[in-house]
Write a protein that holds these residues in place. Structure first.
Motif, PDB file in Angstrom:
ATOM      1  N   LEU A  32       0.395  -1.064   0.326  1.00 19.98           N
ATOM      2  CA  LEU A  32       0.118   0.033  -0.334  1.00 19.98           C
ATOM      3  C   LEU A  32       1.248   1.280  -0.039  1.00 19.98           C
ATOM      4  O   LEU A  32       1.826   0.926   0.701  1.00 19.98           O
ATOM      5  N   PRO A  33       0.335   2.362  -0.918  1.00 17.99           N
ATOM      6  CA  PRO A  33       1.449   3.597  -0.862  1.00 17.99           C
ATOM      7  C   PRO A  33       1.838   3.844   1.203  1.00 17.99           C
ATOM      8  O   PRO A  33       0.888   3.852   1.801  1.00 17.99           O
ATOM      9  N   ALA A  34       2.677   4.839   0.823  1.00 22.96           N
ATOM     10  CA  ALA A  34       2.817   5.416   2.039  1.00 22.96           C
ATOM     11  C   ALA A  34       1.352   6.165   2.908  1.00 22.96           C
ATOM     12  O   ALA A  34       0.693   6.740   2.682  1.00 22.96           O
ATOM     13  N   GLY A  35       1.470   5.999   4.134  1.00 17.34           N
ATOM     14  CA  GLY A  35       0.268   6.501   5.277  1.00 17.34           C
ATOM     15  C   GLY A  35      -0.356   5.312   4.769  1.00 17.34           C
ATOM     16  O   GLY A  35      -1.660   6.052   5.955  1.00 17.34           O
ATOM     17  N   ALA A  36      -1.425   5.030   3.374  1.00 19.40           N
ATOM     18  CA  ALA A  36      -2.496   3.769   4.224  1.00 19.40           C
ATOM     19  C   ALA A  36      -2.206   2.898   4.444  1.00 19.40           C
ATOM     20  O   ALA A  36      -1.862   2.787   4.872  1.00 19.40           O
ATOM     21  N   ARG A  37      -3.571   2.720   4.808  1.00 19.17           N
ATOM     22  CA  ARG A  37      -3.506   1.620   5.458  1.00 19.17           C
ATOM     23  C   ARG A  37      -5.512   0.935   5.382  1.00 19.17           C
ATOM     24  O   ARG A  37      -6.170   1.348   5.013  1.00 19.17           O
ATOM     25  N   ALA A  38      -4.250  -0.614   5.893  1.00 17.41           N
ATOM     26  CA  ALA A  38      -5.370  -1.637   5.379  1.00 17.41           C
ATOM     27  C   ALA A  38      -6.291  -2.066   6.830  1.00 17.41           C
ATOM     28  O   ALA A  38      -6.709  -2.234   8.109  1.00 17.41           O
ATOM     29  N   MET A  39      -8.037  -1.808   6.840  1.00 20.50           N
ATOM     30  CA  MET A  39      -9.012  -2.712   7.510  1.00 20.50           C
ATOM     31  C   MET A  39      -8.848  -4.273   7.891  1.00 20.50           C
ATOM     32  O   MET A  39      -9.114  -4.506   7.160  1.00 20.50           O
ATOM     33  N   LYS A  40      -9.812  -4.456   8.297  1.00 14.91           N
ATOM     34  CA  LYS A  40     -10.270  -5.634   8.632  1.00 14.91           C
ATOM     35  C   LYS A  40     -11.467  -6.338   7.728  1.00 14.91           C
ATOM     36  O   LYS A  40     -11.958  -5.679   7.211  1.00 14.91           O
ATOM     37  N   ASN A  41     -11.160  -7.136   7.087  1.00 11.37           N
ATOM     38  CA  ASN A  41     -12.128  -7.705   6.086  1.00 11.37           C
ATOM     39  C   ASN A  41     -13.029  -8.977   6.991  1.00 11.37           C
ATOM     40  O   ASN A  41     -12.427  -8.720   8.268  1.00 11.37           O
ATOM     41  N   ASP A  42     -13.620  -8.780   5.789  1.00 10.31           N
ATOM     42  CA  ASP A  42     -14.964  -9.780   7.466  1.00 10.31           C
ATOM     43  C   ASP A  42     -14.644 -10.987   7.554  1.00 10.31           C
ATOM     44  O   ASP A  42     -15.227 -12.200   8.364  1.00 10.31           O
ATOM     45  N   CYS A  43     -13.597 -11.337   7.777  1.00  7.57           N
ATOM     46  CA  CYS A  43     -12.268 -12.675   8.345  1.00  7.57           C
ATOM     47  C   CYS A  43     -11.652 -11.893   9.038  1.00  7.57           C
ATOM     48  O   CYS A  43     -10.615 -13.116   9.963  1.00  7.57           O
ATOM     49  N   GLY A  44     -11.428 -11.029   9.601  1.00  8.74           N
ATOM     50  CA  GLY A  44     -10.766 -10.412  10.482  1.00  8.74           C
ATOM     51  C   GLY A  44     -10.364  -9.930  10.790  1.00  8.74           C
ATOM     52  O   GLY A  44      -8.630  -9.354  11.110  1.00  8.74           O
ATOM     53  N   ALA A  45      -9.021 -10.729   9.201  1.00  4.07           N
ATOM     54  CA  ALA A  45      -7.842 -10.312   8.801  1.00  4.07           C
ATOM     55  C   ALA A  45      -7.661  -8.827   8.175  1.00  4.07           C
ATOM     56  O   ALA A  45      -8.594  -9.084   7.138  1.00  4.07           O
ATOM     57  N   PRO A  46      -6.216  -7.876   8.084  1.00  8.10           N
ATOM     58  CA  PRO A  46      -6.362  -6.429   7.283  1.00  8.10           C
ATOM     59  C   PRO A  46      -5.532  -6.513   6.507  1.00  8.10           C
ATOM     60  O   PRO A  46      -4.195  -6.235   6.158  1.00  8.10           O
TER      61      PRO A  46
END
Length: 115
Positions: A32-46
């Motif tokens: 991901l680009p600098a500063g971007a954040r992955a949230m949890k998917n519906d399996c609970g993993a980012p």
């Protein structure tokens, strides 16, 4: 987002926030680009979880991209996508784009065995 998933509310495969406005594309399999954040998917993993449906089914996969009035959402890292959506609505959406893809799995499809 897969609204055709067998669960009652669909399935979020991937949710990312805080992508800088200067970013115009994401590399397949890249970071991901600098500063971007992955949230949890519906399996609970980012993380991204690929498309899937059972043989003989067809599912829609909806991708939404939002331009927000804030560079950073005030949410914890790896929050649930629902929290991200709520904060996006409260922060202010400047623009939104949506694309829908389809996946159809043939009825006679046999998944590979990994045993």
């Amino acid at each position: 987002y897969d609204p055709d998933c067998e669960c009652s509310y669909g399935f979020t495969h991937w949710a990312v926030c805080d992508i800088p406005a200067s970013v115009t594309s994401l590399e397949e399999g890249g970071q991901l680009p600098a500063g971007a954040r992955a949230m949890k998917n519906d399996c609970g993993a980012p993380a991204y979880l690929g498309a899937y449906c059972n043989p003989g089914e067809r599912h829609r996969y909806i991708i939404h991209v939002f331009a927000l009035s804030s560079e950073k959402l005030p949410i914890e890292d790896h929050a649930a996508p629902q929290i991200m959506g709520l904060q996006m609505n409260m922060t202010g959406t400047l623009a939104r784009a949506t694309i829908t893809g389809m996946l159809t799995v043939p009825k006679d499809y046999k998944a590979p065995s990994f045993t």
